[in-house]
Scaffold this active site. Structure first.
Site, PDB file in Angstrom:
ATOM      1  N   TYR A 141      89.690  96.414 -45.335  1.00 48.25           N
ATOM      2  CA  TYR A 141      90.044  96.269 -46.734  1.00 48.25           C
ATOM      3  C   TYR A 141      90.522  94.807 -46.970  1.00 48.25           C
ATOM      4  CZ  TYR A 141      92.155  96.495 -51.380  1.00 48.25           C
ATOM      5  OH  TYR A 141      92.607  96.116 -52.612  1.00 48.25           O
ATOM      6  N   ASP A 236      92.102  88.171 -41.547  1.00 51.51           N
ATOM      7  CA  ASP A 236      92.826  88.539 -42.749  1.00 51.51           C
ATOM      8  C   ASP A 236      94.226  89.207 -42.142  1.00 51.51           C
ATOM      9  OD1 ASP A 236      94.016  90.002 -44.687  1.00 51.51           O
ATOM     10  OD2 ASP A 236      92.340  90.991 -45.397  1.00 51.51           O
ATOM     11  N   LYS A 264     101.610  89.829 -48.593  1.00 52.52           N
ATOM     12  CA  LYS A 264     102.638  90.727 -48.190  1.00 52.52           C
ATOM     13  C   LYS A 264     104.031  90.171 -47.670  1.00 52.52           C
ATOM     14  CE  LYS A 264      99.677  94.336 -48.512  1.00 52.52           C
ATOM     15  NZ  LYS A 264      98.403  94.632 -48.217  1.00 52.52           N
TER      16      LYS A 264
HETATM   17  C1  PLP Z   1      97.070  94.267 -49.137  1.00 55.71           C
HETATM   18  C2  PLP Z   1      95.962  93.441 -48.479  1.00 55.71           C
HETATM   19  C3  PLP Z   1      95.056  92.788 -49.183  1.00 55.71           C
HETATM   20  C4  PLP Z   1      95.187  92.461 -50.548  1.00 55.71           C
HETATM   21  O1  PLP Z   1      96.275  91.929 -50.701  1.00 55.71           O
HETATM   22  P1  PLP Z   1      96.811  91.985 -52.468  1.00 55.71           P
HETATM   23  O2  PLP Z   1      98.095  91.278 -52.209  1.00 55.71           O
HETATM   24  O3  PLP Z   1      97.121  93.502 -52.851  1.00 55.71           O
HETATM   25  O4  PLP Z   1      95.902  91.618 -53.262  1.00 55.71           O
HETATM   26  C5  PLP Z   1      94.051  91.996 -48.272  1.00 55.71           C
HETATM   27  N1  PLP Z   1      93.841  92.280 -47.004  1.00 55.71           N
HETATM   28  C6  PLP Z   1      94.515  93.200 -46.222  1.00 55.71           C
HETATM   29  C7  PLP Z   1      94.137  93.217 -45.018  1.00 55.71           C
HETATM   30  C8  PLP Z   1      95.425  93.995 -47.043  1.00 55.71           C
HETATM   31  O5  PLP Z   1      96.355  94.688 -46.426  1.00 55.71           O
END
Ligand code: PLP
Length: 412
Positions: A141, A236, A264
């Site tokens: 994701y 990511d 985050k």
């Molecule tokens: C949470 C998350 C995102 C998206 O971040 P948002 O701040 O919710 O837009 C992208 N990649 C990973 C791996 C995530 O866990």
């Protein structure tokens, strides 16, 4: 206001009462949570009921809720104004702190969410290479950008929808979804598309389809094959950045990505995202280069302060990263033992301080989940979401959680 009334009101004015699908608790049934406040490892609803929180704003709050030091620093920042729309010292300092911790990131661009950071990084990769196609992995994701909602994980997998409505077919035609850990299929894809591939994007440890352990050998292969074909490797690290070590998990695993995406944790609980990498690539961003990306609130001083104070605290704690990890190990081992004793089919995948829980079927998960929530334990409301430990959790929290699990499993 009574809990039921509040939820009713939420559902009247917000879609399903929430602003992000998994918060509706559809997967586990029952009511959603309306949280009034958080402190350390706990959150409290409007009736004053406390919960030990293993969601922690989806992994953002590695220090726990309302850490006094961060709160103090953020209040101080607020006193000096909420937003300037210019460069400010806090964003310079956060950029420097991140670059020091992750030298691969020579330059960084801050944005307001992980999704935005992913979009920026991919645009940059495409602009830098002059190529269109990207490869992502099944069940990974990367936020909710149109072209990445190609068989995505997270909320989508939970709802069992392969792809969102409202995403035109044309928008995903440059996205190649590959199986994770399969070198042969990477070979095939690169042989077929060769110089059309701009980048491969991956999560060093999967956190949005249950916890998926890193396949180090495969990740190293991604570095080799992207280099060979002149594509960029994008890590990511929105979850993994500063989660397991003071820095990047990919780098710790022995791979230097071209671009790293953060989010985050680096916002300390306030909305943030960032992407960074080597100077040569980053300088392709406007205004130095021709890859456009802008934002009103990027580098917001209050958010930057929350991130900066969080990283400072983590830097001091750097040798105690094994503390939340140990708590996670202790908790998951006890849960497994208890399940084993009662012949309950439970699967737990843990990496460091994060873990996911899976039972034989959804009905059993639901039963377990509702029982735990009733006893004041707030786990991620889906088998596909990760649970997190923080520096705010204590051995006592773990003992309480284990005791609740024993009671719940006894009734299963
Ligand atoms: C949470 C998350 C995102 C998206 O971040 P948002 O701040 O919710 O837009 C992208 N990649 C990973 C791996 C995530 O866990």
């Amino acid at each position: 206001m009574a809990k039921e009334k509040l939820i009713k009101k939420a559902k009247k004015y917000l879609v399903a009462g929430v602003d992000s699908p998994v918060r509706a608790f559809n997967y586990v049934g029952g009511d959603l949570l309306v949280i009034k406040k958080g402190s350390g490892s706990k959150v409290y609803d409007h009736a004053g009921k406390g919960y030990i929180d293993y969601v922690l704003s989806w992994g953002s709050l590695i220090l726990g809720h309302a850490s006094p030091k961060i709160t103090r620093d953020v209040k101080k920042a607020l006193d000096s104004g909420f937003s300037f729309g210019t460069t400010n010292i806090r964003e310079i300092e956060l950029a420097k702190a991140i670059s020091k911790a992750i030298p691969v990131i020579e330059k960084i661009r801050f944005v307001n969410s992980g999704t935005e950071a992913v979009m920026g990084a991919i645009r940059l990769a495409r602009g830098y290479t002059g190529r269109d196609k990207i490869i992502k992995f099944r069940n990974s994701y990367h936020g909710h950008a149109d072209y990445l909602l190609a068989k995505g994980g997270s909320g989508l997998a939970t709802l069992g929808i392969p792809q969102s409505d409202g995403v035109p077919r044309d928008f995903t035609k440059h996205t190649i979804v590959a199986p994770y850990g399969d070198k042969k299929s990477m070979d095939k894809i690169f042989t077929k598309y060769d110089k059309e591939i701009a980048a491969v994007i991956f999560e060093p440890c999967g956190g949005n389809y249950g916890v998926t352990l890193p396949d180090i050998d495969f990740i190293k292969y991604l570095r080799v094959i992207t280099k060979k074909y002149g594509a960029l490797l994008i890590a990511d690290e929105v979850i993994t950045g500063f989660r397991f070590y003071f820095g990047s998990l990919a780098v710790k695993l022995g791979v230097k990505p071209d671009l790293i995406i953060l989010g985050k944790i680096i916002g300390g609980g306030l909305p943030v995202g960032a992407y960074g990498g080597g100077r040569r690539i980053m300088n392709k961003l406007a205004p130095l280069g021709e890859v456009y990306q802008a934002s009103t609130f990027s580098g917001n001083p209050v958010v930057m302060q929350a991130g900066l104070s969080t990283l400072k605290a983590l830097r001091d704690l750097r040798y105690s990263y094994n503390r939340p990890e140990k708590l996670a190990a202790c908790l998951t081992i006890s849960l497994m033992k208890e399940a084993g004793r009662r012949h309950i089919d439970l699967k737990i995948v843990r990496f460091g301080s994060i873990f996911s829980i899976k039972f034989k079927d959804k009905k059993i998960f639901r039963k377990f989940y509702r029982g735990m929530l009733r006893r004041g334990i707030y786990f991620a409301p889906s088998e596909f979401e990760a649970n997190f430990l923080s520096f705010g959790h204590t051995g006592k929290d773990i003992d309480k959680t284990i005791k609740a699990a024993e009671e719940v499993m006894r009734d299963m």
